[in-house]
Design an enzyme around this catalytic site. Structure first.
Site, PDB file in Angstrom:
ATOM      1  N   CYS A   1      -0.044   3.953   2.571  1.00 24.55           N
ATOM      2  CA  CYS A   1       0.368   3.525   3.916  1.00 24.55           C
ATOM      3  C   CYS A   1       1.796   3.962   4.208  1.00 24.55           C
ATOM      4  CB  CYS A   1       0.257   2.013   4.056  1.00 24.55           C
ATOM      5  SG  CYS A   1      -1.410   1.354   3.867  1.00 24.55           S
TER       6      CYS A   1
ATOM      7  N   CYS B   1       0.840  -1.208   0.000  1.00 18.06           N
ATOM      8  CA  CYS B   1       0.000   0.000   0.000  1.00 18.06           C
ATOM      9  C   CYS B   1       0.870   1.252   0.000  1.00 18.06           C
ATOM     10  CB  CYS B   1      -0.923  -0.028   1.227  1.00 18.06           C
ATOM     11  SG  CYS B   1      -1.820   1.503   1.519  1.00 18.06           S
TER      12      CYS B   1
END
Length: 324
Positions: free
Chosen positions: A82, A79
């Site tokens: 993230c 991700c």
């Protein structure tokens, strides 16, 4: 953002969590008992950011949330957002120095937790306070928004549940392997002076860029943060027709852009409480994107006045009441 209990079938049953008043009394009793034993309960800085899995969720999150708010960062290695958000949360966890604990959950390795929290996308950030789960935000939010959310969370933890945080061992902080060395910053006198000159010349865009140049190298520079907020505010109100803006705001109470524009004018005119009150009311009356827009503008206006101003403190408390 309303607290909600979440069924943790297969992990733990949150339905058994005590009521808020009982949780507060229990927290106060535990602190009194620790003081009687002479136990400070101090933890090393490494305990402020922890990796959590399904097996340790009850101990590391639910039980710990009876002492301190636990913020949960749902993330994954693949991700990209993230990778932007997680370092900010980790830095803030250390900066807040025990006011909350950050629990990191790798969703690839903990699918059950992801399902139980009904995560639709990552990054997703939740909190658990005295066993109650609170959805905070999703996506790589701006740091100002994250800080404001954390401040509200901590306030709720203190006022409703008596959670005053945990004590961090200052001695351990000096030898903490995870601590990042401080780097010298500044000076930025030339850039700050250039920004002031631009403001005096009504070149608000130029002033804003000068302040951004400082913040790019020193994100915590208070003078630059305040100056940027002021420059952006002045840029927004430049060219406004005050009479028309106030007329539209008076006629359309539920029109969030109209209320935001009027709040900007209120602040520039020195009517600080009116500006804050207008946006708090807009947050209370609306939902979804409109609510977020009103809340974020309110956070920006807080930056203009400064976090130490009592009017900002009062408005933050009012915002917390309508959000939680």
């Amino acid at each position: 953002m309303q607290p909600r209990n979440m069924s943790m079938s297969g992990v733990v049953d949150l339905a058994a969590v005590k009521a808020a008043g009982e949780a507060k009394a229990k927290a106060e009793q535990a602190r009194a008992e620790a003081a009687r034993r002479g136990d400070t309960g101090a933890v090393p800085p490494s305990s402020l950011v922890i990796d959590v899995d399904e097996a340790g969720f009850e101990r590391d999150v639910l039980q710990r949330s009876a002492e301190v708010p636990v913020v949960i960062d749902f993330w994954a290695e693949w991700c990209e957002p993230c990778k932007q958000l997680s370092p900010v949360l980790e830095r803030l966890a250390r900066e807040y120095n025990g006011r909350f604990v950050l629990a990191k959950v790798d969703v690839d390795a903990n699918q059950m937790l992801m399902q139980q929290f009904q995560i639709q996308g990552i990054p997703a950030v939740f909190a658990v306070v005295a066993g109650q789960a609170l959805p905070l935000f999703q996506g790589a939010a701006p740091e100002a928004q994250i800080r404001e959310t954390l401040d509200q969370l901590i306030q709720v933890g203190e006022q409703r549940f008596g959670l005053t945080g945990i004590t961090v061992d200052a001695g351990a902080a000096e030898t903490d392997a995870d601590a990042e060395p401080e780097e010298p910053v500044g000076p930025y006198d030339a850039l700050l002076e250039a920004a002031v000159r631009a403001l005096d010349a009504d070149d608000f865009d130029g002033a804003a860029q000068a302040y951004r140049n400082v913040l790019a190298d020193d994100p915590g520079n208070t003078e630059a943060k305040l100056g940027l907020a002021q420059a952006e505010l002045l840029s927004r109100v430049k060219g406004m027709d005050p009479q028309q803006v106030r007329k539209e705001a008076a006629e359309r109470a539920d029109d969030v852009p109209a209320q935001i524009a009027a709040a900007d004018l209120d602040l520039v005119g020195g009517h600080v409480e009116d500006a804050f009150g207008r946006l708090v009311e807009a947050v209370r009356r609306t939902a979804g994107e409109d609510r977020d827009a009103a809340r974020l503008r309110l956070l920006e206006l807080f930056e203009v006045i400064g976090s130490d101003d009592p009017r900002v403190t009062a408005a933050r408390q009012a915002l917390a009441r309508v959000l939680f």
